[in-house]
Write an enzyme that holds these catalytic residues in place. Structure first.
Site, PDB file in Angstrom:
ATOM      1  CG  ASP A  97      -1.800   1.238   1.283  1.00 33.52           C
ATOM      2  OD1 ASP A  97      -2.512   1.500   0.300  1.00 33.52           O
ATOM      3  OD2 ASP A  97      -1.757   1.960   2.300  1.00 33.52           O
ATOM      4  CD  GLU A 143      -4.168   1.325  -2.822  1.00 35.14           C
ATOM      5  OE1 GLU A 143      -5.241   1.454  -2.203  1.00 35.14           O
ATOM      6  OE2 GLU A 143      -3.198   2.081  -2.663  1.00 35.14           O
ATOM      7  CB  CYS A 148     -15.273  -9.079  10.241  1.00 36.23           C
ATOM      8  SG  CYS A 148     -15.481  -7.281  10.295  1.00 36.23           S
ATOM      9  CB  CYS A 156     -13.120  -3.563  12.613  1.00 41.42           C
ATOM     10  SG  CYS A 156     -14.660  -4.113  11.847  1.00 41.42           S
ATOM     11  CG  ASP A 214      -0.593   3.124   5.659  1.00 42.79           C
ATOM     12  OD1 ASP A 214      -1.669   3.540   5.175  1.00 42.79           O
ATOM     13  OD2 ASP A 214       0.311   3.882   6.041  1.00 42.79           O
TER      14      ASP A 214
END
Length: 548
Positions: free
Chosen positions: A264, A348, A422, A438, A448
């Site tokens: 990333d 990416e 999840c 989360c 990252d």
């Protein structure tokens, strides 16, 4: 055996005579550049005038167009506003369409030299192909035409083929703007030889041209013996003269590992990988930014074109070259380590051009302008470009191909907001630049690192889908095995797969004998039983595929 194309760079040790010859040839090539730009403008104007029926012009229109008095222009309402400037608003290229050849002959010689493209039927041809000796005399004075012709057919032809034509092609694609005229302080920086038969490797150097002679290269032994030289170019930089050789090499045998990694990229660190490592950024431009600003202010106070101005310009060019070389060298080290260790690299697919656009204008209801954060956006753009993300991607791709690996580019959408544990996607998951917690399952990690793991997961799914798609279309009986494999890739061995029948009116007929059993299905959805929340519409572990 397959071949790969590479560019090897050498520093040249030139004599005074060789350096003066190369500089003179580059100076004369500037005339061909300006000629091609002028001829292309002529072609564009002809096309517009034919389209909008502006065929009869007189020399008086030159003054009218220079003053931008477009209201006296016939049929002006038919012309789009963005085309008016191209047609009549550019004083660099005033082309008059006269009624007959007789009026063209009656023009003074001085006027014809100012507008050498007037009525020339070969204007379009000479935008992409070099003119011969007789055609050069139509565009330039005889003495200058002879000097341009003496550059050499190889240098002139390759300059049109690899520099001018490429500039027009990139402009048509919207990658760069339309080529502009080169002024007194502008110059051409390369001489190109594109025919392999003219490039002769000798002991201690390279022979390209009789006039220039042998180009001495101290470290010519770096050129691989099995290489096939295809093209050579002499490049002038702030630090000296260099020779770039384009060579073909046989692809070496490699035994890639089975290791995989996701990275990333960012501004704080060059990148963070899925194994938790943070590779620091060097910020070469940012570290030299104050020195660059000092030299630019110094040049602004000096007389343009003076000796001191040229000295400051040379120092500034040398500083930019050092920044570029150091950044490229660091990225070569990083990319070499990655491709040497991993056969599957995921990153990416960032649109850097869109990411580094300037901030848009914000207008208030009363007509005034609101604060749009242009200063902060400018600083962010500098930091993004200083990382060299595009160069890192380029190096990773070609080095992975050499070593039998591959680089998979994935869609960056929501990779930093989705929980790797999840699959819950929400903007509140990312608490800060570096903290990820989360809100659904409480999983915490470096933001990252979490994004890098998501990138790797998406790349594995994408790679599996590509293989399965081609296999399923060729062997429909593998559909059941594909379901189990997809569920396994998603991290859910007990996951379920649903093939939804496409609804249509009238109903789809069953496939005929020998047909594809997937013709009746539009999508394939993998669902993971770990996801209990109804708010999760499309978690990362749930993949919806369009079969074709």
């Amino acid at each position: 055996m397959e071949n790969m194309t590479r560019v090897v760079k050498f520093r040249l040790t030139l004599t005074e005579n060789q350096q003066s010859l190369i500089d003179e040839k580059m100076r004369l090539l500037k005339y061909l550049w300006n000629l091609a730009v002028g001829l292309q403008e002529e072609v564009n104007q002809r096309r517009l005038r034919d389209k909008f029926e502006f065929k009869e012009f007189s020399p008086e229109f030159w003054e009218t167009s220079y003053l931008s008095l477009y209201s006296s222009f016939p049929h002006i309402e038919k012309l789009p506003k963005d085309k008016i400037k191209l047609l009549a608003g550019n004083p660099c290229c005033k082309i008059a369409y006269l009624k007959n050849k007789k009026e063209y002959v009656l023009l003074k010689l001085e006027e014809r030299k100012k507008r050498p493209y007037l009525g020339n039927p070969d204007a379009k041809k000479h935008t992409t192909k070099p003119p011969d000796k007789e055609d050069l005399k139509k565009y330039f004075y005889p003495d200058l035409a002879d000097k341009i012709f003496e550059i050499g057919s190889e240098f002139r032809g390759c300059f049109y083929r690899y520099v001018i034509s490429k500039a027009f092609e990139t402009a048509k694609k919207g990658i760069r703007g339309f080529p502009k005229y080169k002024g007194k302080l502008d110059s051409v920086q390369s001489l190109i030889v594109g025919h392999p038969t003219l490039i002769k490797v000798r002991d201690g150097g390279i022979f390209l041209n009789k006039q220039i002679g042998l180009l001495v290269i101290d470290d010519i032994n770096r050129l691989p013996k099995e290489s096939d030289v295809r093209m050579a170019s002499i490049v002038r930089k702030a630090s000296g003269y260099y020779l770039h050789l384009t060579i073909n090499l046989p692809v070496p045998m490699h035994f890639p590992s089975d290791r995989q990694i996701g990275i990333d990229v960012g501004c704080v660190n060059l990148y963070t990988d899925s194994e938790g490592r943070h590779i620091e950024t060097k910020a070469y431009y940012r570290n030299k930014e104050r020195k660059i600003a000092h030299l630019q202010r110094k040049m602004a106070r000096q007389e343009k074109g003076s000796a001191n101005y040229l000295k400051s310009k040379e120092k500034l060019a040398l500083l930019h070259e050092q920044i570029k070389d150091r950044r490229a060298g660091y990225l070569h080290q990083v990319s070499h380590k990655l491709t040497q260790k991993y056969s599957h690299i995921a990153m990416e697919d960032l649109k850097l051009k869109n990411m580094t656009k300037r901030a848009g204008v914000k207008e208030n209801e009363d007509g005034t302008y609101a604060h749009n954060g242009a200063s902060a956006k400018s600083g962010l753009n500098k930091s993004i470009l200083d990382q060299g993300i595009g160069e890192l991607k380029r190096q990773l791709i070609y080095k992975s191909q050499e070593k039998g690996g591959r680089v998979v580019l994935v869609n960056p959408k929501f990779t930093s907001q989705t929980c790797f544990n999840c699959g819950h996607k929400h903007k509140d998951n990312r608490k800060s630049q570096s903290e990820f917690i989360c809100v659904s399952c409480g999983y915490s990690a470096n933001a990252d690192e979490n994004a890098a793991k998501n990138i790797l997961t998406l790349s594995l799914i994408s790679s599996t889908i590509g293989v399965l798609r081609s296999s399923l279309l060729s062997y429909p009986s593998l559909l059941g095995k594909a379901v189990s494999l997809l569920a396994y890739v998603c991290g859910s061995p007990k996951g379920t797969c649903e093939a939804e029948r496409e609804r249509s009116d009238p109903p789809i007929n069953p496939p005929v004998k020998g047909g594809n059993c997937l013709d009746n299905f539009s999508t394939l959805t993998i669902k993971d039983p770990r996801h209990q929340s109804e708010k999760v519409s499309q978690p990362i572990d749930s993949v919806q595929l369009t079969i074709w």
